[in-house]
Structures are given as structure tokens and as C-alpha cells.
Design an enzyme around this catalytic site. Sequence first.
Site, short mmCIF file in Angstrom:
data_model
loop_
_atom_site.label_atom_id
_atom_site.label_comp_id
_atom_site.label_asym_id
_atom_site.label_seq_id
_atom_site.Cartn_x
_atom_site.Cartn_y
_atom_site.Cartn_z
N HIS B 219 0.80 -1.21 0.00
CA HIS B 219 0.00 0.00 0.00
C HIS B 219 0.84 1.27 0.00
CE1 HIS B 219 -4.12 -1.86 1.19
NE2 HIS B 219 -3.52 -2.51 0.21
N SER B 223 -1.20 -0.74 -5.58
CA SER B 223 -1.20 -1.96 -6.39
C SER B 223 -0.64 -1.69 -7.78
CB SER B 223 -2.63 -2.48 -6.52
OG SER B 223 -3.18 -2.73 -5.25
N LYS B 247 -15.99 -6.89 -6.72
CA LYS B 247 -15.40 -7.83 -7.68
C LYS B 247 -14.78 -9.03 -6.95
CE LYS B 247 -12.23 -8.04 -11.58
NZ LYS B 247 -11.15 -7.36 -12.31
N ASP B 248 -14.04 -8.75 -5.85
CA ASP B 248 -13.46 -9.84 -5.06
C ASP B 248 -14.55 -10.71 -4.47
OD1 ASP B 248 -10.73 -9.38 -5.42
OD2 ASP B 248 -10.68 -7.84 -3.87
N GLU B 291 2.55 -34.16 -0.99
CA GLU B 291 1.34 -33.58 -1.55
C GLU B 291 1.65 -32.88 -2.87
OE1 GLU B 291 -1.13 -35.06 -0.02
OE2 GLU B 291 -2.17 -33.29 0.73
#
Lengths: 192, 434
Positions: B219, B223, B247-248, B291
Site C-alpha cells: 500500500h 497496487s 469484484k473480489d 502432496e
Amino acid sequence: MATVEHSNGAHSAGVEDGVRRRDFINIAAVSAAGVAGLATLYPLLNQMNPSADVLALASTEIDISAIKPGQAVKTIFRKQPLFVRHLTPQEIQAANQVPLSELRDPQSLAERTKPGKAQWLVTMGVCTHLGCVPLGAGEGENRGPFGGYFCPCHGSAYDTAARIRRGPAPKNLEVPDYSFKSDTVITVGKAA
Amino acid sequence: MSFSWAKAYEPKHPLMRWLDQRLPLPRLVYGAVGGGYPVPRNLNYWWNFGVLAGLALTIQIVTGIVLAMHYVASGDLAFQSVEHIMRDVNEGWLLRYVHANGASFFFIVTYIHIFRGIYFGSYKAPRELVWMLGLVILLLMMATAFMGYVLPWGQMSFWGAKVITGLFSAIPVVGTSVQQWLLGGYAPDQATLNRFFSLHYLLPFVIAGVVILHIWALHIPGSSNPTGVEVQSEQDTVPFHPFYTAKDGWFASLCITLFALVTFYAPNYLGHADNYIPANPLSTPAHIVPEWYFWPFYAILRAFTSDFLLPAKLWGVIAMFSAIILLFFLPWLDPSPVRSGNYRPTFKWFFWILVVDVIVLGFCGGRPAEEPWVMISQVATMYYFAHFLIVLPIISWTEKTLPLPSSITASVLHGEAAEAAPIDMSGQRPATAH
């Protein structure tokens, strides 16, 4: 700071060389705190090492009378697998025919067995690559291209003297401290 | 925080004003993920994965805390307590399946997030620390996931612990002592299980702390965006809330739906059947694999099969750790001034080769240590390192990049002037940049 005080000339002794009592106290206090900090770290880190009960695991006695030539048994020493193998004369011959210069971790079969007991091969069942249990001790298990042991995890192949011949493992299977208590009983681990 | 036009927090309610003067926590939230954080207006869907990773971490912490209320970290009881969770605890099966598959979900979104950063040059100045803190999070995630996988104390748990701690035994001279220190014994046992449980509970909170640093560092410059062109004016940005929260929010709903489909209909698809067999120190599973999210690194580990100055085993371990450590130097290995892969025609090709290379490594890492997988792993490992150490520095100097848009707004409206320009009352179209 010291030079300022030096200029007024009111102080004596320690001021001459530019070092005050307070500088000494500062250094001593910070050093003591540093040493104490490191000392505190020690138990915090050392507690993770094997504890007394883990280290105290006594030596193990194994009766080997029932193991026929060509057979092997898998048992436990210090919570890890241990292989005891009764080599056939052919297997001994195969191991002795390999020139030491061809080996990644050069050791002769004689160095890996007790004098006069070349047919008894006692090793840890722990692959020296990353610690898997190699196959080859149990009946019908894959003994790999060199007739000894074969680790399925990453493909390390050991010969009839449990020496590394191919694959990623860097060393031969470890031979632990052991001794013959009698012709048919071995003691693995240092006697207490 | 980042731009002069960022809206200041103005509490309306007297209680909020009272709180703001004493503990300005709402002000912090408003400036971080609220209307007070201006974000480039042109972010595409690849920019959703950071928030998704945060969501995954939350899911893991919440389900993990409740699972710990039923789990017993004891060599004799661990396996039984997991079965107890699956069969007897109310909704225990759901909590455990969400936690187990949540780890996979976390790694999927994190890996996409990382490749997003690589393609769009998000690691470049002034965001080097954002990138490096992200890599610290990745390393912590790997340690946490590994230790979590040991806890059920099945066959894969046990042998995974043995093989992974065995990596440290490759260190010259002190290796065996280090391994015994990590395990608290000669082989994985009670001491190992207990300490792994302790650390598995601790590390997610350490991750949460580093996530806060990651977002804080992000920040400061704000971004990045798909053009790689920095924000220049207010018209390049929109407030995080409500634009990106919305949107998220919808994209997170979509991803949770996919996650729920896996969790409910194929909960064991990503696991290993062998881990439903209790740990047996005397028998190694025939095919031992970690994994899926560790497969690329596992393939690199196994790609070294012959000694060269150092033992093969040590080379494998060095290469595996270097594969991640290398990424810390990425901001300096790629000095090209153009950030976004959209404007780097050569880089773009090699980026997709890298993606395929990592997928190939992942595939080989999940196969047995046999040919042809070993040989393919070796080639893929070579390319992985060559990509960062040779290809990237060379193309960053030789590549002819495409012209950059003059601003984010210009790029958004470019070529779409007719659609993007609203007709005002007088019928005049506003001028658009090209």
C-alpha cells in the site's frame, strides 16, 4: 561527549583517555545482556535434541540361529529398522569380486562384518539417501540389480554387502556397533 | 495511504468519532481495504488471487483451531483421534475435509498469485519488498503444510517426516545432528509429532503477521496493474470499496463454489490412500510422494543422481532450496524497465515456457523415481534455473518492447473510444486518449 567534558577540565582520571565510567557501564551492561540472551537461547534450542529416555534405549539382543543362508530378518534398533542377513557363499563371492575403486563409498565386505563371520551382514535398514526402508530383507522382496537391497523411494540400489552401487544415496547402509555374544546371538548397540 | 486524492476517513456517527479519537482502528481499515485505498481501475481477474489467498488462510486458521479441540498429538492416539473426528465428532468430517482440501486451495491460489506477479512484473521497483515478503509467506506456508500433513500419523505422514527431515542430513559434518535435533530422536516418534503440532499451530499466525507486512508494503506504492504503467492521476484509480470489494466478493463466491464441489464430491482426490494406514516405522510405502503442491520441488530434489564434487544428495537439496531462494533475486535478475509481460513479446513466450516447465516438473515429481521421469526432471530442472539465471537477464537487455500507453486511463479507453465515451447532454463526446 567525552571530549566536551574533557575540555572543562573539572573531571580527572578516566576522562584523560576519553573513556568515562558511564561508557564502561554501558558496554558492560549491554555485553552482559547479550551473553544472558544467548544463554537463554541454549535451553530453548537444546530441548529439541533427543531426550534422555530416547538416548537411553538399551542395546538389543538378537537370536540369529533361525536365519538360513540367503535369508534376512528385519528387526528394530533405536526405533529404526535393522537388517540381519545370512549371506550365501555366492553372495560373499559376488561382494568380494567388486574392485573397491568402483565403489562410491569404498569398503570391503570384511570391513563391514566381524572376523570369521563374513556370512553375517548386520546393517541399519535405513537408506542413506533420505531414510526410507530399502526392500530386500523380506521374503520375495525386490533386491534390486545388485542382489542386495533396493530403496523404492528414489531408486538407490545396494549390493550383497549393502554397499551403495547406483542411485542417489551417498553412503553404504550403516553398520551399527554390535558384537557376537555367542555364535547364535548378537548384541546391537554399545553395551551399557 | 498512497495517493494524495485518497479519501480521508470521516466518521459520521458520534460513537465512531469518539472511537476514532481514541483508537483509530476503523480509520486503518478504511484506508487499507475501504473507500480510502485508491486502486488502478484496470485490474483484471488475475488480481483477485491475493484476496483469495487471504480467504484461504482464514479458512485454514478457523477450521484448524476447531480441529485442534479434538485432535490428540500422541503417537498412539493421533491416527485414532483423526478417525474419531471423521466418524464421531459432529460435522468433524466436514471440518477435516475443508482443512485438508483448504491447504490445496491455498496453494492453488498462491501459485496463481505468484505467476501473476512474474508475468506482470509485480516484483519490480518499487515493489521488491512486497515480492520478497510474499516469498517468505510461501516458505512459511510450505513448512506449515508439511508439518500439518505429519499430524494424522499415517504412513505418508510418517515417511514424509522421515524423508523431509532427511534432507537436512545432507548438510556436511553437522547434518545428522541437525536431523536428530529436528526429530528429537533417531526416527520420527512422539517427540517429533508433539513439536510439529506445536509449530503447526503457531506458524499460521506468523503467516498472518507477514501478510500484514506484505499488504503494508504494497500500500505504500499502491497496487500494480496489467499495463505496468504507474498511476498518474485520480482518473486512473477507483476506491477499493465498493469497486474491488464487489469484484473480489463475487469471484470469491465462485471459487468457494468450486472448492465446495471438490470438498464434498472428491474430498480424497488430492490425498493419498496410504495415509489411511497407521504409521509403520518398518515398512516404507512402495511409492512415496509428498502432496501435489510440493511435486515440482520434489522433482528438482530427485533430478540429481550422480556425484560431482559434492554428493548427489547434497546437490538435490541445494537445488531444491535454491529454486525458491533464487526468486528473492528476481527483481535484479530481470532489469527490464518495462513491467508488464503484455508489452514484452519475447518475455511473454518464455513466461509460458516457464509455466509449462513447472507443470512438467510437478508431473514428474508425482511419478516414481524411474525413467523417463528422472531424465525429464533433469531437463526441466535445467530450464528452470536457466530461465532465471540466463534467459531473463538476456531478454531484458535484448528485447524490443512494445510502446507503453501514456496512462492507465489511456490504455483502458484505447481502441474503444466509441463504447467508452458516454454521450453527454449536448451530444458531445469527450476527448479520449489514444
